[in-house]
Design an enzyme around this catalytic site. Structure first.
Site, short mmCIF file in Angstrom:
data_model
loop_
_atom_site.label_atom_id
_atom_site.label_comp_id
_atom_site.label_asym_id
_atom_site.label_seq_id
_atom_site.Cartn_x
_atom_site.Cartn_y
_atom_site.Cartn_z
N ASP A 136 0.60 -8.41 6.30
CA ASP A 136 -0.56 -7.54 6.16
C ASP A 136 -1.62 -8.34 5.41
OD1 ASP A 136 -2.47 -5.69 5.32
OD2 ASP A 136 -1.03 -4.04 5.21
N TYR B 297 0.86 -1.20 0.00
CA TYR B 297 0.00 0.00 0.00
C TYR B 297 0.89 1.25 0.00
CZ TYR B 297 -2.79 3.73 2.08
OH TYR B 297 -3.37 4.94 2.35
O1 P1T Z 1 -5.97 3.41 6.02
P1 P1T Z 1 -5.50 2.62 7.19
O2 P1T Z 1 -6.58 2.04 8.03
O3 P1T Z 1 -4.48 3.35 8.02
O4 P1T Z 1 -4.76 1.31 6.59
C1 P1T Z 1 -3.58 1.38 5.85
C2 P1T Z 1 -3.48 0.18 4.95
C3 P1T Z 1 -2.69 -0.89 5.34
N1 P1T Z 1 -2.56 -1.98 4.57
C4 P1T Z 1 -3.21 -2.11 3.40
C5 P1T Z 1 -3.03 -3.34 2.58
C6 P1T Z 1 -4.05 -1.08 2.96
O5 P1T Z 1 -4.68 -1.24 1.79
C7 P1T Z 1 -4.18 0.11 3.73
C8 P1T Z 1 -5.02 1.26 3.29
N2 P1T Z 1 -5.33 1.26 1.92
C9 P1T Z 1 -6.06 2.19 1.25
C10 P1T Z 1 -6.60 3.26 1.84
C11 P1T Z 1 -6.24 1.95 -0.20
O6 P1T Z 1 -7.13 2.56 -0.83
O7 P1T Z 1 -5.50 1.12 -0.75
#
Ligand code: P1T
Length: 383
Positions: A173, A101
């Protein structure tokens, strides 16, 4: 009692009726602090940054879904990642998957590089990874599987074993699969991390994160940091997640059913260059996916024939698919990673991975699938 199945756990673990009133839905303990009868004498709750009964219920439920002994729920996915980085001694080496991400990449490459040393590598290439791990001797291996946005699948069991040999931790993750389709701790990972914001909550109305683990020592270190640094989730948000999670199993099945049909549709479309979906036999790690995942999820990535102009035309003309960051809600979303979620990755790095201007990411919701395909067809007709 026999071990409950997933569909039962999402509803009953942490969802027990309130013992004082019998209320079938758990109360929201919307409080910052707790009364003590004498200094240090309390009922296990002192201050909501450290503990809250509503959040504890969610932690209990999430731990059970990942077959974990412990869970910590945080204010966001990225704050969970931040706590893991603070747990490592200064100057630690971290080997991280090259496709993660954009916010994770930003955190590791812009916030922590003065503290730790990061190497971004292709964790699907196990031979090369092993050489790099043996050379680097990292303290931690970080994998996202499937990755965001390219849906690359890494072998959790092999990588966790590789890490153990050199005394490194493995963090997975698991946001894209949710605990319904994949349980990384069962394959040997040390910590599984989620952006609770996504499939776990499922209704696009909460930001949250979670870490699950079996080690008491890891739990205690991360809990200390969470309390000391402060990214706790609010009681109301924990309650919303407890509400959303009850349908996680039915939602994931519906996401997958729709995504499989949409992937097949895209695969045959004359305006599509290539589709990436773990349920398509053409996926480079299709067999590995079948081995470590119980399903293929709701995320699809595809390349439109053309460049930024064709992508823009398509993205401006979808109606049911909302053009927005995030994923995993009941409603379908569409994302342009290069401009939106992965903009913080320098263009040359991004394009080296395959994140070009004609790459589109879909989070397929649980609407009627014919309506979704009709929406995509209409947008394609405008190119
Ligand atoms: O946005 P948050 O709750 O802090 O999570 C971060 C995050 C962590 N790991 C993965 C695989 C993610 O996809 C994300 C957040 N991703 C997005 C906001 C997106 O649109 O891909």
């Amino acid at each position: 009692m026999k071990e409950m199945k997933f569909e039962t756990k999402v509803i009953h673990v942490g969802g027990e009726p309130d013992p004082t009133t019998g209320a079938i839905m758990p109360p929201i303990y919307q409080t910052s602090t707790y009364v003590q009868s004498s200094p240090g004498e309390h009922k296990g709750y002192e201050y909501t940054r450290s503990h809250n009964p509503t959040r504890s219920r969610l932690e209990e439920c999430l731990a059970s879904l990942e077959n974990a002994k412990h869970c910590l729920v945080t204010a966001s996915g990225l704050s969970a990642s931040t706590l893991i980085m603070h747990m490592l001694p200064k100057g630690s080496k971290i080997v991280c998957g090259d496709d993660v991400y954009g916010g994770t990449y930003r955190l590791f490459s812009k916030v922590f590089p003065d503290i730790h040393h990061y190497k971004f590598v292709d964790t699907t290439n196990l031979k090369k990874l092993e050489e790099q791990v043996l050379a680097e001797k990292p303290a931690l291996i970080w994998i996202e599987t499937p990755t965001n946005p390219l849906l690359k699948i890494s072998d959790i069991a092999v990588i966790s074993a590789m890490a153990k040999k050199i005394g490194a931790l493995t963090v997975v993750d698991n946001t894209f699969m949710s605990p319904f389709f994949q349980n990384p701790l069962d394959h040997g990972a040390d910590i599984v991390l989620h952006s609770v914001t996504k499939f776990i909550n499922g209704h696009s109305d909460v930001i949250g994160g979670a870490m699950m683990m079996n080690s008491q020592d890891l739990r205690d270190k991360l809990f200390f940091l969470q309390n000391a640094i402060g990214p706790a989730q609010s009681p109301f948000d924990s309650w919303l997640v407890l509400r959303g999670i009850k349908t996680l199993a039915v939602r994931m099945k519906a996401h997958e059913q729709n995504a499989m049909k949409v992937a097949d549709y895209l695969d045959k479309h004359p305006k599509v260059e290539r589709v990436v979906y773990p349920g398509l036999k053409s996926h480079p790690q299709y067999e590995l996916g079948k081995k470590q995942m119980r399903g293929t999820g709701g995320m699809i990535t595809f390349y439109i024939k053309g460049g930024i102009n064709e992508s823009r035309k398509f993205l401006e003309n979808v109606k049911l698919f909302a053009l927005a960051e995030s994923l995993g809600g009941v409603e379908s979303l569409v994302d342009h990673p290069a401009i939106m979620t992965h903009a913080s990755i320098p263009r040359e790095v991004r394009e080296g991975l395959g994140i070009f201007d004609n790459l589109v990411r879909l989070s397929v919701g649980i609407e009627d699938c014919d309506d979704l395909i009709g929406d995509l067809e209409n947008a394609f007709s405008k190119i």
